[in-house]
Design a protein around this motif. Sequence first.
Motif, PDB file in Angstrom:
ATOM      1  N   LEU A  71      89.512 107.232 -19.254  1.00 52.45           N
ATOM      2  CA  LEU A  71      90.476 106.896 -18.195  1.00 52.45           C
ATOM      3  C   LEU A  71      89.752 106.625 -16.883  1.00 52.45           C
ATOM      4  O   LEU A  71      90.113 105.714 -16.123  1.00 52.45           O
ATOM      5  CB  LEU A  71      91.485 108.038 -18.024  1.00 52.45           C
ATOM      6  CG  LEU A  71      92.666 108.090 -19.002  1.00 52.45           C
ATOM      7  CD1 LEU A  71      93.557 109.272 -18.673  1.00 52.45           C
ATOM      8  CD2 LEU A  71      93.483 106.806 -18.946  1.00 52.45           C
ATOM      9  N   ASN A  74      88.381 103.191 -16.924  1.00 48.84           N
ATOM     10  CA  ASN A  74      89.433 102.180 -16.735  1.00 48.84           C
ATOM     11  C   ASN A  74      89.822 102.061 -15.266  1.00 48.84           C
ATOM     12  O   ASN A  74      90.030 100.955 -14.736  1.00 48.84           O
ATOM     13  CB  ASN A  74      90.652 102.514 -17.578  1.00 48.84           C
ATOM     14  CG  ASN A  74      90.394 102.318 -19.068  1.00 48.84           C
ATOM     15  OD1 ASN A  74      89.538 101.516 -19.457  1.00 48.84           O
ATOM     16  ND2 ASN A  74      91.135 103.043 -19.890  1.00 48.84           N
ATOM     17  N   LEU A 104      93.600  97.091 -21.288  1.00 49.05           N
ATOM     18  CA  LEU A 104      94.247  98.406 -21.262  1.00 49.05           C
ATOM     19  C   LEU A 104      95.259  98.584 -22.384  1.00 49.05           C
ATOM     20  O   LEU A 104      95.485  99.691 -22.872  1.00 49.05           O
ATOM     21  CB  LEU A 104      94.925  98.638 -19.913  1.00 49.05           C
ATOM     22  CG  LEU A 104      93.973  98.721 -18.711  1.00 49.05           C
ATOM     23  CD1 LEU A 104      94.766  98.809 -17.410  1.00 49.05           C
ATOM     24  CD2 LEU A 104      93.042  99.910 -18.828  1.00 49.05           C
ATOM     25  N   ASP A 107      94.933  99.787 -27.041  1.00 51.25           N
ATOM     26  CA  ASP A 107      94.949 101.080 -27.761  1.00 51.25           C
ATOM     27  C   ASP A 107      96.090 101.061 -28.777  1.00 51.25           C
ATOM     28  O   ASP A 107      97.251 100.876 -28.424  1.00 51.25           O
ATOM     29  CB  ASP A 107      95.126 102.222 -26.765  1.00 51.25           C
ATOM     30  CG  ASP A 107      94.790 103.568 -27.380  1.00 51.25           C
ATOM     31  OD1 ASP A 107      94.946 103.732 -28.606  1.00 51.25           O
ATOM     32  OD2 ASP A 107      94.371 104.461 -26.617  1.00 51.25           O
ATOM     33  N   ASP A 110      97.788 105.388 -28.530  1.00 48.06           N
ATOM     34  CA  ASP A 110      98.496 105.851 -27.339  1.00 48.06           C
ATOM     35  C   ASP A 110      99.046 104.665 -26.560  1.00 48.06           C
ATOM     36  O   ASP A 110      98.492 103.559 -26.571  1.00 48.06           O
ATOM     37  CB  ASP A 110      97.552 106.661 -26.442  1.00 48.06           C
ATOM     38  CG  ASP A 110      97.326 108.065 -26.947  1.00 48.06           C
ATOM     39  OD1 ASP A 110      98.325 108.720 -27.296  1.00 48.06           O
ATOM     40  OD2 ASP A 110      96.153 108.486 -27.016  1.00 48.06           O
ATOM     41  N   VAL A 112      99.446 102.964 -23.045  1.00 46.22           N
ATOM     42  CA  VAL A 112      98.652 102.991 -21.810  1.00 46.22           C
ATOM     43  C   VAL A 112      99.460 102.302 -20.710  1.00 46.22           C
ATOM     44  O   VAL A 112     100.032 101.240 -20.903  1.00 46.22           O
ATOM     45  CB  VAL A 112      97.297 102.292 -22.011  1.00 46.22           C
ATOM     46  CG1 VAL A 112      96.486 102.319 -20.719  1.00 46.22           C
ATOM     47  CG2 VAL A 112      96.513 102.955 -23.152  1.00 46.22           C
ATOM     48  N   TYR A 114      99.404 101.319 -16.357  1.00 45.93           N
ATOM     49  CA  TYR A 114      98.586 101.249 -15.157  1.00 45.93           C
ATOM     50  C   TYR A 114      99.449 100.729 -14.032  1.00 45.93           C
ATOM     51  O   TYR A 114     100.488 100.092 -14.239  1.00 45.93           O
ATOM     52  CB  TYR A 114      97.346 100.389 -15.376  1.00 45.93           C
ATOM     53  CG  TYR A 114      97.622  98.911 -15.451  1.00 45.93           C
ATOM     54  CD1 TYR A 114      97.428  98.095 -14.325  1.00 45.93           C
ATOM     55  CD2 TYR A 114      98.072  98.324 -16.627  1.00 45.93           C
ATOM     56  CE1 TYR A 114      97.679  96.735 -14.394  1.00 45.93           C
ATOM     57  CE2 TYR A 114      98.311  96.969 -16.700  1.00 45.93           C
ATOM     58  CZ  TYR A 114      98.112  96.177 -15.582  1.00 45.93           C
ATOM     59  OH  TYR A 114      98.365  94.834 -15.665  1.00 45.93           O
ATOM     60  N   VAL A 182      95.760 104.757 -13.811  1.00 50.10           N
ATOM     61  CA  VAL A 182      95.907 104.433 -15.225  1.00 50.10           C
ATOM     62  C   VAL A 182      96.364 105.707 -15.940  1.00 50.10           C
ATOM     63  O   VAL A 182      95.833 106.793 -15.679  1.00 50.10           O
ATOM     64  CB  VAL A 182      94.582 103.929 -15.830  1.00 50.10           C
ATOM     65  CG1 VAL A 182      94.754 103.611 -17.315  1.00 50.10           C
ATOM     66  CG2 VAL A 182      94.079 102.716 -15.090  1.00 50.10           C
ATOM     67  N   GLU A 184      97.817 107.384 -19.910  1.00 45.95           N
ATOM     68  CA  GLU A 184      97.993 107.199 -21.354  1.00 45.95           C
ATOM     69  C   GLU A 184      98.676 108.432 -21.922  1.00 45.95           C
ATOM     70  O   GLU A 184      98.593 109.543 -21.377  1.00 45.95           O
ATOM     71  CB  GLU A 184      96.651 106.978 -22.050  1.00 45.95           C
ATOM     72  CG  GLU A 184      95.735 108.181 -22.043  1.00 45.95           C
ATOM     73  CD  GLU A 184      94.448 107.936 -22.805  1.00 45.95           C
ATOM     74  OE1 GLU A 184      94.292 106.829 -23.349  1.00 45.95           O
ATOM     75  OE2 GLU A 184      93.611 108.857 -22.865  1.00 45.95           O
TER      76      GLU A 184
END
Length: 512
Positions: A71, A74, A104, A107, A110, A112, A114, A182, A184
Amino acid sequence: MKPRAAPADEVADDDWYEPPTSEQDETIQHSLFGEILDWMLAPLLLLWPMSIAITYLVAKGIANQPFDHALEDNVTMLVQQFKQTDGAQAGPAPGQGKSARDMLRGDDVDAVYYLVLDQQGRYVTGDRDLPPPQDAERYRSGMVLFRNDNVHGTPVRVAFSYIDTPDAAADAGDDGRALVQVAETLEKRAQLANEIIKGVILPQFIILPIILALVWFALARGLSPLAQLQERIRARPPDDLSPIDSGQVPEEITPLVGSLNDMLSRLSLSIDMQKRFIADAAHQMKTPLAGMRMQSELALRQTDQDEIHRSLLQLAKSSEAATRLVNQLLALARAENQPQAGTAFEAIELSELARAVVHDWVQASFAHQIDLGFEQPAHPVMISGNSMMLRELLGNLIDNALRYTPLGGSVTVRVRATPDMAILEVEDTGPGIPQAERAHVFERFYRILGSNVDGSGLGLAIVREIAQQHGADVDIFNNPRAQTPKWPGTLLRLSIALLPPEAPHEDDITYG
């Protein structure tokens, strides 16, 4: 003439009375093996769930670290992409917003989220539902920070950073900080934590039974000396009271074996004393029984009435001696088997008990033509004891005094008190007891040579036994009131502790 003992009311008879005992509580037998096993396994089984909980918390912490680093990367990437290039805006460079979103959203496990806000707090790009942090002023700029939050009711882990834009802040008149964050969901973290837990817990399910088996084996092995000691004791003959060899037992059991050896030693001594007592009693019984048999056979052969009468008189005397010997043997056995101090004791007024006993011996003193007197203090003398046994003690002292005092002599029973002791004295005007014999007259069946008095040698042995039961001392002196050196007389003194003044209640006092 000394004051004669005044007539007393009828004294309660001396029948042996044993109060009913309450039913004993049922004892619960405990296993030493089970007790140790419980104390070892109970903490283990209690700590095991606690260790699982602690392991889970540690696993969550370990699982958070790599994902937090991701994270943080990111956020750093977004900060670099959307950092203000000309000091006029905090948005992404042209064409960069889509690429950041695609990176982003890549995934598969999960979700995600932002969000980028400019220095005025206006939306730039990302997910509008991602909440900003509270109390923004307490966070420093340029650092990537973490918090836990919720998006649409789902827990998420959020990494965020404030970006300084001083040039734009000067133009806009605000604090000059943009926000990049960000977030998740926690699915991968939970999966990793569960994998760590499985890796730790599953081996424990294998190790725990092994631990239990090893503990069981260790306890059985450690307690085996007790079983061996038990077998050695069981293999002994019934009459083997020799000490147990403490060198063959563990150090922890040595005190127990030592106590057991002490008990065996005392038991052996007691059995030896009982054997000697039985042998002595059998020997002493031979004389009166043999005399009774001889006199009865002689009476059967006689034809002269006078000779038959003399034989019957001798038979009556032998019967009386045998009866007295048996009674004294029973009295001694009863004294030796009395409960120790406290269990059968009560508050007793000693002078009244002594007065009652003296009254019982008045007729015997008339038969011996001896003046029997009693001296009583003006105040009560309270002691703790067994009235029946104390009557037996005083009766034997008076009986001895009457037997050894010549005709026309005197016997005096006296009760007095010192500040902390009650004193019971029996003095006579007989031949006295030589100093060398005083240490032996309390032994069983011991009689002074040349006394020419019928007796069994048990009277003073009974006195000593009862005195020991009451924690009292018995001393022998010459009679200080003796008239001639030829007849120094004897003074036997019993000293017993007084009861504290506040101890007895009037209803509890026994007068014998």
